[in-house]
Write an enzyme that holds these catalytic residues in place. Sequence first.
Site, PDB file in Angstrom:
ATOM      1  N   SER A  46     -27.956  29.238  21.827  1.00 23.64           N
ATOM      2  CA  SER A  46     -27.066  30.320  22.244  1.00 23.64           C
ATOM      3  C   SER A  46     -27.911  31.542  22.534  1.00 23.64           C
ATOM      4  O   SER A  46     -28.800  31.894  21.745  1.00 23.64           O
ATOM      5  CB  SER A  46     -26.049  30.636  21.141  1.00 23.64           C
ATOM      6  OG  SER A  46     -25.155  31.639  21.570  1.00 23.64           O
ATOM      7  N   GLU A  47     -27.633  32.192  23.667  1.00 21.61           N
ATOM      8  CA  GLU A  47     -28.545  33.260  24.110  1.00 21.61           C
ATOM      9  C   GLU A  47     -28.526  34.498  23.227  1.00 21.61           C
ATOM     10  O   GLU A  47     -29.356  35.395  23.402  1.00 21.61           O
ATOM     11  CB  GLU A  47     -28.274  33.647  25.569  1.00 21.61           C
ATOM     12  CG  GLU A  47     -26.888  34.115  25.882  1.00 21.61           C
ATOM     13  CD  GLU A  47     -26.097  33.059  26.631  1.00 21.61           C
ATOM     14  OE1 GLU A  47     -25.313  33.437  27.512  1.00 21.61           O
ATOM     15  OE2 GLU A  47     -26.251  31.868  26.326  1.00 21.61           O
ATOM     16  N   ASN A  48     -27.587  34.585  22.264  1.00 22.12           N
ATOM     17  CA  ASN A  48     -27.635  35.716  21.344  1.00 22.12           C
ATOM     18  C   ASN A  48     -28.632  35.503  20.207  1.00 22.12           C
ATOM     19  O   ASN A  48     -28.785  36.359  19.346  1.00 22.12           O
ATOM     20  CB  ASN A  48     -26.241  36.035  20.796  1.00 22.12           C
ATOM     21  CG  ASN A  48     -25.620  34.876  20.045  1.00 22.12           C
ATOM     22  OD1 ASN A  48     -25.761  33.728  20.447  1.00 22.12           O
ATOM     23  ND2 ASN A  48     -24.937  35.166  18.958  1.00 22.12           N
ATOM     24  N   SER A  88     -34.741  34.636  22.708  1.00 18.19           N
ATOM     25  CA  SER A  88     -33.836  33.646  23.272  1.00 18.19           C
ATOM     26  C   SER A  88     -33.960  33.589  24.792  1.00 18.19           C
ATOM     27  O   SER A  88     -34.036  32.508  25.386  1.00 18.19           O
ATOM     28  CB  SER A  88     -32.389  33.979  22.868  1.00 18.19           C
ATOM     29  OG  SER A  88     -31.496  33.039  23.396  1.00 18.19           O
TER      30      SER A  88
END
Length: 218
Positions: A46-48, A88
């Site tokens: 997840s890009e967070n 990320s």
Amino acid sequence: MALTREQLAQRVAQEFQDGFYVNLGIGIPTLAANYIPNGMQVMLQSENGLLGMGQFPLDEEVDADLINAGKQTVTMVDGASLFSSAESFAMIRGGHVDLTVLGAFEVDCQGNIASYMIPGKLIKGMGGAMDLVAGADNIIVTMMHASKHGQSKLLSECTLPLTGKGCIKRVLTDLALMDIEGGKFVLRERAPGVSVEEIQTLTEGELVIPDHVPEMTF
């Protein structure tokens, strides 16, 4: 009949391979976390700043501080790691994600995708979609084949602002699985009970239909 959101997620999960690092976009793609085949190790990113997302939590497992990029609560698998969003996106931009699954408003037969805004409507934010389509070679789009008014979303040319150009090679809709090859959609599979003629009618872009188009299995 058209596929449900859960069936779309099940079919997407069939594209996973053992050892893959996979980014799941907001919406239908996130549901695929619940359908990773038994015995297969897939690390969901997840890009967070989370690598190793698990299934959505049961009520007693909810941790309000543990969320995905869509602000949904998630779980972590053994071996998961947490890091900054900068790290990320370095993963994404460096091409270290094996498969990206994201939604879209429109896709055209040139492999262009429009997914982040509809002019005149509220824009929540662009998110990481532009980085994802630019940094990944293996992308699957999940989307509805047509609008609720019956207007095709699989076009000869996108009408909405583009998220990326020439980057999409495979599209999974509630009616069909299609590849994009040589400026054309190529029909690979159809949803159970959906006819080739129905798919053809609702596909505005040029569509190639092989002699045999099997129904999807789950």
